[in-house]
Enzyme design. Structure first.
Site: not given
Lengths: 305, 244
Positions: A70, A73, A100, A131, A166, A194
Site C-alpha cells: 500500500a 504512489l 509509467n 492504482c 495499465k 495488483t
C-alpha cells in the site's frame, strides 16, 4: 539460435522481459547489480505531477505466495523525474524506457504525458489508471469504460508516443475496459495491476496495513492475470503487455501463449533482485526445450483451435 | 549488496524467544555495524530482514526473535542448512561523532547490532556505556558478551527482575559525562530516549520491508530532508534528520 525479439507498437525489444513499474524504481538500485541493457525495457516508478510521500506505514504485508503493498504512489514528481532520473537512466540504460504515469485527474494525466512526450529516452507511455492504493483517483479511472476511454483520448491528444493503458483487475469485466481504451485510441494494454486485498493482525485485531487495504502481487496472482490477458486478447487487436506473478521463463511463455506480446516482472524483482536477469538468461533454454524458435510466433498461441 | 548462500553452523536458543544463528559464508559486504541482511526462508514469499550482530572474514552472526511463523521456521533450522541471503544492506552506524564516552542503548531485538558497534568503538579507544533493556530476566542475552569485550554494561528490566527496574531511559537519566548516543529498539523506546536527553545521536529504525534494498518504497520514513527508505537510506538515521 532461438529468436527472443518481440515488437511493441513498432518498438523492437531484444526480449519480452520488462521489470514492472513500482518494483524497479528508476533503475538506480538494479544498475549496481547487472547491466540493464540486457532487459527488453523497464517501466519506471509510477510518476505523478507533484511529489508524493505515499501512505502511512506499515505499507507491506506478506501472504501465501505473494505480498501486499500500500505504498500509494510515492514518487518525486514529474519535474524531478525529468530533471534528475531521466539523465541517470540515459547513463545506465541505452534503450527506450517505459514511462509509467499516474494521476488523480484527467488534467494531471494530460499534464504529465505532454511533458514526458518530449523526452527522447521514453519509448512507450504506460498510463496507470489502476492504482488501488490511492483515493479519489488512480483506480477509479480504470473501473469504468467511459472514463477509461476519456483518459485515453485525452492523453493521446498530447503525445505521439505509443500509449499503453495499465488496467486494474478489480473490475467485473476487464475486456470491456480494454475495448474502451482501444476505442479511445490506445496503442496497447498493460495488465494486470495488483488485486485489492487485506490482512488482519491477529493480536491487534486491526488491519495489518495502515491503509487498511493493499494490492496483492506475486506468484499467487499469476493464474488470475493469465486468465485476464487471455480474455483481453480475444477482445482487442492492440498488443498486450502481460504481468502478474511472473517469476520464471515458463511463466513468460505461458503469458505469451495467453496473448501477451511482452511481459512485466514485478514482485519477483523484490524477493530476488536478479529475477529479471535470470529469467532472460533462462528464456532461450526454455524455448529450446519447448521447441520454440521464435517467441513472437507464440503470442496468443493458446487461442488457436 | 550481494546475494549468496550461507551454511548454518550454529542455531541455538539464547533466551526466551531469542535465537543466535552463526552462518558460514562471505562477510565482505558488511562495512559498518548496524547493517542488516535479508534472509530467504523456505515456504515464505518475502525475505526476513535481520540485523547483523557480528562478523568475521568467513562467518556472520545474527540474533533474532521469534515473532511470527517465518522466524519460528528459522529457529527450527538445523546446522548444515543452506540459506540464500542478501547481505550488506543499509547504511549502518557512523562512529566518527561518538566522542570518548558514547552510550549505546538497545531494547530487546534492537540489542544485537550494538555488539559490533561496541567492539569497534572499544577498538578505537572509546569507553562505551551500554544500556541493555529487556522485559524480564528470562529474556536477557549477551550481557556477558558485552562485558567480555570491555563495555560498561547497565541492564534494565521492565519487571525489575534484574538490574534497574524500568526502561532504558531510567538508566540513561542516571548517567553523566556522555558524549553521544547510539540506539536501536522499538519506536516508542527511541522516541522516549529523544524526549529524555539533549544528547546528539543516531537511531536505527525498524519497519516492515518488501525488498530491503531500496526498490519497492515499502518502508518509507519522513525525515527533515523528505521521504527516506529505512532499508536503503537507513536503517540508521541521525537524530536531527528525524526531528525527534
Amino acid at each position: 539460435m532461438v529468436n527472443t525479439e518481440v515488437t511493441l507498437s513498432g518498438l523492437m525489444l531484444s526480449n519480452p522481459v520488462i521489470p514492472a513499474s513500482g518494483t524497479f524504481g528508476y533503475g538506480r538500485e538494479f544498475s549496481e547489480l547487472y547491466d540493464l541493457d540486457i532487459l527488453g525495457s523497464f517501466s519506471f516508478k509510477g510518476t505523478t505531477k507533484e511529489p508524493r510521500t505515499g501512505n502511512q506505514a506499515p505499507r507491506i504485508a506478506e501472504t501465501e505466495g505473494g505480498m501486499l503493498n500500500a505504498v500509494g504512489l510515492q514518487n518525486p514528481g514529474i519535474h524531478e523525474v525529468i530533471d534528475r532520473e531521466i539523465p541517470f537512466i540515459r547513463e545506465v540504460f541505452h534503450k527506450p524506457v517505459i514511462a509509467n504515469i499516474s494521476g488523480f485527474s484527467e488534467e494531471e494525466y494530460v499534464y504529465c504525458c505532454s511533458l514526458i512526450d518530449k523526452v527522447p529516452e521514453v519509448g512507450i507511455i504506460e498510463v496507470n489508471i489502476s492504482c488501488p492504493n490511492v483515493h479519489n483517483g488512480g483506480m477509479s479511472f480504470g473501473t469504468d469504460p467511459k472514463s477509461a476511454k476519456r483518459v485515453t483520448e485525452a492523453v493521446k491528444r498530447v503525445t505521439t508516443k505509443p500509449v499503453y493503458m495499465k488496467l486494474t483487475p478489480n473490475v467485473t469485466d476487464i475486456a470491456s475496459i480494454a475495448k474502451a481504451c482501444e476505442e479511445g485510441g490506445a496503442d496497447g494494454i498493460s495488465l494486470i495491476n495488483t488485486l485489492l486485498a487485506m490482512r488482519i493482525d491477529l493480536k491487534k485485531r486491526k488491519p495489518l496495513l495502515a491503509n487498511r487495504t493493499g494490492g496483492l502481487s506475486g506468484g499467487a496472482i499469476f493464474p488470475v492475470a493469465l486468465r485476464m490477458v487471455y480474455d483481453v486478447y480475444e477482445a482487442v487487436k492492440i498488443p498486450i503487455i502481460g504481468m502478474g506473478g511472473i517469476s520464471s521463463a515458463e511463466d513468460v511463455i505461458e503469458m505469451m501463449l495467453a496473448g501477451a506480446t511482452a511481459v512485466e516482472i514485478g514482485a519477483a524483482n523484490l524477493v530476488d533482485p536478479y529475477a529479471s536477469r535470470d529469467i532472460i538468461r533462462q528464456l532461450p533454454f526454455t524455448m529450446k526445450k519447448l521447441g520454440i524458435d521464435s517467441l513472437s510466433e507464440i503470442i496468443g498461441g493458446a487461442h488457436n483451435g | 549488496m550481494k546475494k549468496s548462500d550461507y551454511t548454518i553452523i550454529e542455531n541455538r536458543l539464547l533466551a526466551r524467544n531469542t535465537y543466535m544463528m552463526v552462518l558460514r559464508g562471505d562477510s565482505t559486504q558488511f562495512t559498518a555495524p548496524g547493517q542488516f541482511m535479508n534472509v530467504s526462508v523456505e515456504g515464505f514469499y518475502l525475505r526476513r530482514p535481520i540485523s547483523v550482530c557480528d562478523w568475521s572474514p568467513s562467518t556472520v552472526t545474527m540474533i533474532y526473535k521469534t515473532v511470527g511463523r517465518g522466524t519460528e521456521k528459522m529457529a527450527a533450522l538445523k546446522e548444515g542448512t543452506v540459506l540464500n541471503i542478501l547481505t550488506g544492506l543499509g547504511n549502518g552506524y557512523d562512529l566518527s561523532p561518538s566522542g570518548d564516552r558514547p552510550v549505546l542503548i538497545g531494547g530487546g531485538a534492537g540489542i544485537p547490532p550494538l555488539f559490533r558497534l561496541a567492539k569497534e568503538l572499544i577498538r578505537e579507544g572509546k569507553k562505551p556505556q551500554v544500556i541493555l533493556g529487556y522485559n524480564s530476566k528470562d529474556e536477557i542475552f549477551f550481557e556477558d558478551e558485552f562485558i567480555a569485550i570491555g563495555a560498561d554494561v547497565t541492564v534494565t528490566t521492565a519487571d525489575g527482575s534484574v538490574g534497574i527496574k524500568g526502561f532504558v531511559t531510567d538508566a540513561l537519566k542516571q548517567m553523566e559525562g556522555l558524549t553521544y548516543f547510539y540506539a536501536c529498539g522499538p519506536i516508542p523506546m527511541l522516541k522516549a530516549i529523544c524526549t529524555g536527553t539533549d544528547l546528539d545521536g543516531q537511531l536505527s529504525l525498524e519497519e516492515r520491508m518488501g525488498c530491503g534494498f531500496g526498490a519497492c518504497m515499502g518502508c518509507t520514513v519522513i525525515t527533515a530532508s523528505g521521504a527516506k527508505r529505512v532499508c536503503k537510506d537507513g536503517p540508521v538515521f541521525r537524530r536531527e534528520e528525524l526531528g525527534w
